[in-house]
Structure formats: structure tokens, C-alpha cells
Design an enzyme around this catalytic site. Structure first.
Site, short mmCIF file in Angstrom:
data_model
loop_
_atom_site.label_atom_id
_atom_site.label_comp_id
_atom_site.label_asym_id
_atom_site.label_seq_id
_atom_site.Cartn_x
_atom_site.Cartn_y
_atom_site.Cartn_z
N SER A 192 0.82 -1.21 0.00
CA SER A 192 0.00 0.00 0.00
C SER A 192 0.87 1.27 0.00
O SER A 192 1.57 1.52 -0.97
CB SER A 192 -0.94 -0.07 1.20
OG SER A 192 -1.90 0.92 1.12
N HIS A 394 -7.32 -5.76 0.30
CA HIS A 394 -6.17 -4.96 0.70
C HIS A 394 -5.41 -5.53 1.92
O HIS A 394 -4.19 -5.48 1.97
CB HIS A 394 -6.65 -3.54 1.02
CG HIS A 394 -5.61 -2.49 0.87
ND1 HIS A 394 -5.09 -2.12 -0.36
CD2 HIS A 394 -4.97 -1.72 1.77
CE1 HIS A 394 -4.20 -1.17 -0.19
NE2 HIS A 394 -4.10 -0.91 1.10
#
Ligand code: NAG
Ligand code: NAG
Ligand code: NAG
Length: 425
Positions: A192, A394
Site C-alpha cells: 500500500s 487490501h
């Protein structure tokens, strides 16, 4: 000011609601912690660090304080070799692993020695470095500035990229093992925001590409035109460009996380606390789809969120509003002074010549497939790894049961192929 407060409450509330469905009226978290003083809650929480957690499993581990060009001191952990291999006298390839937004080095070790990437890499013979960006739990330090000084928090992920990551790479290469490397370069893994900082550094200081052997981007975040994150999407129309609210919100420590949420996580998930069943119930409703390792959750909650500057959040909101991957927007006047243009400059990702592997998936609310593909088209040396599992999201990169098989082992195989070739040159 009223509206700003409203936004802050929104921001707080949205994160809160995402964590736990119903308010825990019976627990007075404000009583437990002094919310106005992040130092207090951090000192309570950080009794154990990444170092202790790694040492628990018998691995050799070191804590380094790395000073950046602009005076920040970032705390970086290292597993220099594997106690199982006893390879401390061999030259070991170096790998730097960098966490995401509001996260820290602890995120990488949650899955334990059988599955988590740092341990697997150490056992494969690597010299493993776990970075921490300025402002998080392990990197609230500066050579001259106090964290209470407002200037301390004037940074975004641009500065984490440009100064912190560059310093970590150079520092790892300057150690005894680093100096013995056949090639003055390392492997890199980011999740990320850990990918955003890689793109930002490699495009603004392209000479660093030579210091990269292979790079692995988990859930790559650069362009954010299509991302689905509720929080960012709701607030970015208000905060995603330079205005009076974003100025008021900017350049501060992200305190709602540090005070309130940490208290919540820490107190409800600690194994010996009475509130643990409440925590586990909440975790179950969030992650109870059987995909993630619930055993690892309390530790995850106890270490997260790990703090950041509000500018890092603003910068992401700007990416969503502008549709560009570009530097921080300070408003026309200051942009002119800083960049020489009214709009902030784009990151020239065409300059990223190192081998970049993009690991991405359909079910990622932060890194939409379209956005990943758009940025990939502009980079000269990319390898696409689309996750087959349609539900992969994620957070799966940290906690999924099958992380070893689907991510960690393939990543190590790519690094090993590079090392094999290098040893034959
Ligand atoms: C789940 O997490 C715990 C705690 O880190 C770890 O000991 C265990 O090995 C993990 N299990 C799997 C299958 O990932
Ligand atoms: C801050 O950095 C200095 C090095 O400049 C280091 O000696 C010290 O231990 C650090 N303090 C913390 C709390 O990390
Ligand atoms: C920001 O993201 C949302 C969600 O995907 C999208 O609908 C919107 O168009 C984006 N904003 C801009 C200005 O592109």
C-alpha cells in the site's frame, strides 16, 4: 471550525464504525487514556516492540536508528541472518520491507514464523530490514525537533519516500554485509503506502533504481481515481484540494487514531482482558469470513493504527480528487514558490527503470485494478501478478491464511532467480 470538528468526528466515526458495529457504552476509553496526549497512550502501548516479537521466535534481531538528510530519525528493525541457518558469516542478499499507511513494521510479522514474509526471507538466507516511516510509533524522533513542535508533522508520504526510504537503502548498503555485496543493490517489498513511497522515490531520484534488484508492490497505490474506500471517498470532496478545511486539518499528528482507537484496540484485544470477547466478536463480524488468521488479530489491533501525519491522508485524498499521481498540493501561491508551477508536478514514473512486480487483486478498495493498470502502462519494466482469488483484498497481504502460498513463496522465488543469475555472472 465547527465544520472542521464535524469532519473530524466523521473521520473518527467512520473508522470506528468500521472496526466495531455497536458502541461499547460500558467502557470509558477516555478515562483509560489521556486522548489529548498521544505520548501517554503510545508509552502505554509500546511496552513491546517489533524487536521483542521477533526475538520471541528465536530469531536474531536488531533495532537501528537511521538519521535522514532532513534530520528525522527513523526506527528500523533488522533480522540480520537466520539462527536456523547460522549464515552470519556469509554474504546475504538484502531486502527492505515497508509498511502501509498508519501501519508499522509489526504488520509484517503477524502471521508468525511459518507464514510471515520476514521470517521466510531470513530462513531463505536474506538480511531482512523492516522499515518505519517518519511519524509512526517507531519513528517519532528528530535530531533537533520535538514531536510537539508543529513543524515536525509537516510532511506527507513524499518525504517518507524522498528521505526515509532513500536513507534506509543507503544505510543497509553501508553495513558490513552491505559493503560485501557483489552488486550495490537490494530487494524491496512494499504494501500500500509502502508502494506509493517506492514509486515516488524511484521517479524523483531515479539514480536509486540502480540500487534495486527486484521490487514487489503489494496492493499498489498511486493513481486513486477508481478506488472504493468509503472513508476517502466521502471526505476527499471536502479535503482533497487546498482550502480552508484542508489547511486546518493538515500538518498534524493524526490524533483520533492515536488516542481513541488505540485505547479501544489495546484494551479490548489484549488476551488477559475481560473485554476480549467483545473484541473477538467485532473481529469476527469484520474478518470472520474464514479467510484470515484470527489468532493474529489481537496483536494486529494492539499495534495499529501506528500514527501518521494528517498530510499523508490529505495527499491521498488529493490523488482521488485530481486523478493524478503527483506531489502535495499546497495551494497556488505556495505551489508556485515550491514547484515553480501552480499545480503540483506529476511523478515521472517513466523514470522507474528497476524491475517492478505489481501484485494486485479485484477486491481491493484502495488499489483498483484500472488504476494499477494505468500506472503500469507508464512504467518501462513491470511484471503483472493479478491475484486469481476474486475475494483477495487490501488486508489479505498481511493476514490471509494462504499468504505463504499465494504471495510470499512466489515473491521469494523471483528474488532467488535474480540471485541465481547474479551468482553466475
Ligand atoms: C496464525 O497466527 C498465529 C499468531 O501469529 C501464528 O502462530 C500461526 O502460525 C498462524 N497460523 C497460520 C496458519 O498462519
Ligand atoms: C532518537 O534518535 C537518537 C539518535 O539520533 C537515538 O539515540 C535515540 O535512541 C532515539 N530515541 C528514540 C525514542 O527512538
Ligand atoms: C474518487 O474516487 C471515487 C471512487 O472510485 C470516484 O468515483 C471519483 O470519480 C474519484 N474522483 C475523481 C475526481 O476522479
Amino acid at each position: 471550525m465547527e465544520k472542521l470538528m464535524l469532519l473530524l468526528i466523521c473521520l473518527c466515526g467512520a473508522t470506528y464504525a468500521a472496526v466495531i458495529e455497536r458502541p461499547l457504552k460500558e467502557i470509558d476509553f477516555y478515562q483509560l487514556y489521556n486522548v489529548a496526549d498521544p505520548e501517554a497512550s503510545i508509552s502505554l502501548r509500546s511496552k513491546r516492540s517489533t524487536l521483542d516479537r521477533i526475538a520471541d521466535h528465536g530469531y536474531p534481531v536488531e533495532h537501528h536508528h537511521i538519521v535522514t538528510e532532513d534530520g528525522y530519525v527513523v526506527g528500523v528493525f533488522r533480522i540480520p541472518y537466520s539462527h536456523k541457518l547460522q549464515n552470519q558469516n556469509e554474504v546475504r542478499p538484502i531486502v527492505l520491507i515497508q509498511h502501509g499507511l498508519m501501519s508499522c513494521s509489526d504488520a509484517w510479522i503477524l502471521a508468525g514464523p511459518n507464514d510471515a514474509l520476514p521470517y521466510l526471507l531470513a530462513d531463505a538466507g536474506y538480511d531482512v530490514w523492516l522499515g518505519n516511516g517518519r511519524g509512526n510509533t517507531y519513528s517519532r524522533n528528530h535530531t533537533t525537533r520535538s514531536t510537539k513542535h508543529p513543524d515536525f508533522w509537516k510532511f506527507s508520504w513524499h518525504e517518507i519516500a524522498y528521505y526515509d526510504i532513500a536513507a534506509m537503502i543507503d544505510y543497509a548498503l553501508s553495513t558490513e554485509n552491505g559493503l560485501q555485496q557483489k552488486e550495490k543493490s537490494i530487494h524491496y517489498v512494499g504494501h500500500s503506502q509502502g508502494t506509493t513511497v517506492f514509486f515516488a522515490l524511484m521517479s524523483t531520484r531515479p539514480e536509486y533504481n540502480e540500487k534495486i534488484r527486484t521490487a514487489h508492490m503489494f496492493a499498489p497505490v498511486a493513481i486513486m481515481k477508481n478506488m472504493e474506500n468509503r472513508l476517502v471517498r466521502t471526505l476527499s470532496p471536502y479535503l482533497g484540494y487546498h482550502n480552508v478545511y484542508s489547511s486546518l486539518f493538515g500538518s498534524q499528528e493524526f490524533i483520533p487514531g492515536n488516542g481513541f482507537l488505540l485505547a479501544l484496540f489495546f484494551n479490548t484485544c489484549e488476551p488477559d482482558l475481560w473485554a476480549r470477547p467483545v473484541c473477538l466478536r467485532a473481529m469476527d463480524s469484520l474478518y470472520g469470513n474464514g479467510r484470515v488468521n484470527i489468532t493474529a488479530m489481537p496483536e494486529g489491533m494492539a499495534t495499529h493504527p501506528a500514527g501518521c501525519s494528517t498530510n499523508q491522508i490529505l495527499h491521498y485524498m488529493q490523488e482521488n480528487q485530481s486523478g493524478y499521481f503527483r506531489q502535495f498540493d499546497y495551494g497556488k501561491a505556495k505551489n508556485l514558490k515550491k514547484y515553480g508551477t501552480e499545480q503540483p508536478p506529476d511523478y515521472p514514473v517513466e523514470q522507474i527503470t528497476s524491475a517492478v512486480h505489481l501484485w494486485y487483486s479485484d477486491n481491493d478498495v484502495m488499489a483498483a485494478v484500472e488504476d494499477v493498470e494505468t500506472i503500469a502502462e507508464r512504467m518501462p519494466n513491470v511484471f503483472m501478478h493479478h491475484m486469481e482469488d476474486p475475494l483477495w483484498d487490501h488486508a489479505d497481504y498481511a493476514l490471509n491464511w494462504e499468504i505463504r502460498e499465494f504471495v510470499n513463496e512466489p515473491v521469494i522465488a523471483i528474488m532467488e532467480a535474480y540471485e541465481m543469475e547474479l551468482s553466475q555472472v
